[in-house]
Scaffold this active site. Structure first.
Site: not given
Ligand code: BES
Ligand code: ZN
Ligand code: MN
Length: 497
Positions: A261, A266, A273, A284, A343, A345, A347
């Site tokens: 990834k 992000d 966010k 990310d 967010d 994204e 996957r």
């Molecule tokens: N890149 C983030 C996950 C992440 C969060 C990595 C904190 C490192 C530190 C990912 O793209 C994301 O935003 N995931 C969301 C998913 C949710 C919207 C279902 C999350 O984990 O909040």
């Molecule tokens: Zn992300």
């Molecule tokens: Mn995200």
């Protein structure tokens, strides 16, 4: 930092680290120094907390002969002194030298009873650990403070039989280059490192014999990778698919595919966010960084293996052209996805990258790394990455590789009840479930819907591992390059020759 291995000299000088085993057991060199100093070391040991436990240090000033500072280095119990522990010791010495502002340090490797490693191997791993610790991302510092600069420039490892140590170290050294390369990628801010720039840096691997191919948005469109494209469409920066090949194994042997990834930033997209901590999202792309670093290492040591890598590189931005929550897009696999949360994204870009890798390379195994969910940090903290897999053998191989080199994993569950949570009313699936429950698992379920029959697949959620605010024995604060050594070790132990 320069590393040198040398035989035992007549006398020591400068800054010298000497082994002490558990329970205040001075090993040969420290013992000799103690008698020379009239029992001064033993007296110093009596006074404090230092016992010789692993990674403990005690610095004594101006001891015997020309020694400026004598550091007692705890190596712990002999039988626990393995490669990983030796690397930790090297890291501890490097950190202490930098804290004290030393330019040069000598480590004396006495034989340690009970260790399965030879002194030469211990010496080589100490050197590797010291080098891995001696890293700092300072290219944007125009006024670096002296106390923050790395002072250590020269490491001498004294060992009986330095030739063996030199040989062992030569095999370990490509690791340093690959890990630093990955740390640099992860540390770069997103205005400097965007998809095209990431791909440009990966192109350097051509020099090592890696075939590097870079696909732009027009080609991705033709391939039908609409879900990946949907993530990048709110960004001014063009999305890229980075494809690397190292086919140095047996002809006709299916390769292992590594998937990364690479979200160079992000923001969350339209599902924006919150501001606090958003700057973290420059890393990310830690999965893609690890995969690219691993390719550099695998090629750097000329592995006799077939390995391919596919990294999805995008920037996730809100914009008039950005994907909206509720949009439905068709993936390269033909399955349709309702994007509920922009967010989630990672996957989305991975499902098309994984499908591409399977269609193009028919891999025997596929290992994907991503900073995918905050939920995995809630589950496992910063100690272990989450491992999701459809294959127990591959899981075991990954776990074993990880424990050898100190990048730990914990296997998490998958199952049809979790899978059902991402069924959509109007498309084949949605990209998030209704609540936050089991958030890392539902993310993995989404990915599993893009694994073809017969492919051994593993997904490593490294969100808690890509960046460290504390640092560790062989890793300074910041980008860890978690995954580089893990993937290399997985290949070396299971897929080579
Ligand atoms: N890149 C983030 C996950 C992440 C969060 C990595 C904190 C490192 C530190 C990912 O793209 C994301 O935003 N995931 C969301 C998913 C949710 C919207 C279902 C999350 O984990 O909040
Ligand atoms: Zn992300
Ligand atoms: Mn995200």
């Amino acid at each position: 930092m320069k590393v040198e291995f040398s035989a035992f000299p007549k006398a020591f000088s400068g800054n010298v680290a000497m082994f002490v085993a558990a329970d205040k057991q001075l090993l040969a060199t420290a013992q000799a120094a103690d008698s020379k100093a009239g029992g001064g070391l033993t007296r110093a040991l009596g006074a404090g907390r230092f016992t010789g436990a692993k990674n403990q240090t005690l610095t004594i000033l101006g001891q015997s002969g020309d020694i400026a500072r004598l550091m007692l280095l705890g190596v712990g119990k002999g039988r626990e002194l393995d490669a990983r522990t030796a690397e930790g010791l090297g890291g501890v010495v490097a950190a202490a030298a930098n804290a004290a502002g030393h330019a040069a340090v000598t480590v004396v490797v006495d034989p340690v009873k009970g260790s399965r490693l030879s002194p030469g191997q211990i010496a080589a791993h100490i050197a590797l650990g010291a080098r891995l610790r001696n890293y700092r991302f300072n290219k944007y510092k125009t006024k670096d403070k002296p106390e923050q600069k790395l002072s250590l420039e020269h490491l001498t490892v004294v060992v009986a039989g330095p030739a063996e140590a030199r040989k062992a170290y030569a095999q370990l050294e490509p690791t340093v280059d690959a890990v630093f390369f990955a740390r640099d990628l992860v540390s770069e801010p997103a205005n400097m490192l965007y998809p095209v720039e990431f791909a440009r840096r990966a192109k350097e691997l051509t020099k090592l014999g890696v075939k590097v191919e870079i696909l732009g948005e027009a080609e991705l469109k033709k391939l039908g990778m609409n879900v990946l494209l949907a993530v990048g469409q709110g960004s001014e920066r063009e999305s890229q698919l980075l494809v690397m090949r190292w086919m140095n194994g047996p002809k006709n042997q299916a390769p292992v595919a590594l998937i990364g990834k690479g979200v160079t930033f992000d923001t969350g997209g339209i599902s924006l966010k919150p501001a606090g901590g958003m700057e973290d999202m420059k890393w990310d792309m830690g999965g893609a960084g690890a995969v690219t670093g691993a390719m550099r290492l695998i090629a750097g040591r000329k592995a006799k293996a077939n390995v391919v890598a596919v990294c999805a590189l995008v920037e996730n931005m809100p914009d008039g052209n950005a994907t909206r929550p509720g949009d439905v897009v068709k993936s390269m696999s033909g399955q349709t996805v309702e994007i509920i949360n922009t967010d989630a994204e990672g996957r989305l870009i991975l499902c098309d990258a994984m499908w591409y890798a399977q269609e193009k390379f028919k891999p025997q195994a596929m290992v994907e790394l991503s900073t995918l969910t905050g939920a995995i940090i809630v589950s496992l903290g910063h100690e272990r990455a989450g491992l999701f897999s459809n294959n127990t053998q591959l899981s075991t191989r990954l776990r074993v590789a990880g424990s050898q080199i100190g990048e730990k994993l914990w296997r998490m569950p998958l199952g049809p009840k979790y899978d059902k949570l991402i069924d959509s009313e109007i498309a084949d699936m949605k990209n998030v479930s209704n609540g936050r429950d089991g958030g890392s698992i539902t993310a993995a379920q989404f990915l599993q819907r893009f694994v073809q029959d017969g492919v051994a697949w593993a997904h490593l959620d490294i969100a808690g591992m890509a960046w460290s605010t504390k640092g560790d024995d062989t890793t300074p604060k910041g980008a860890t390059a978690y995954g580089v050594r893990l993937l290399d070790r997985l290949i070396a132990d299971n897929y080579e020759r």
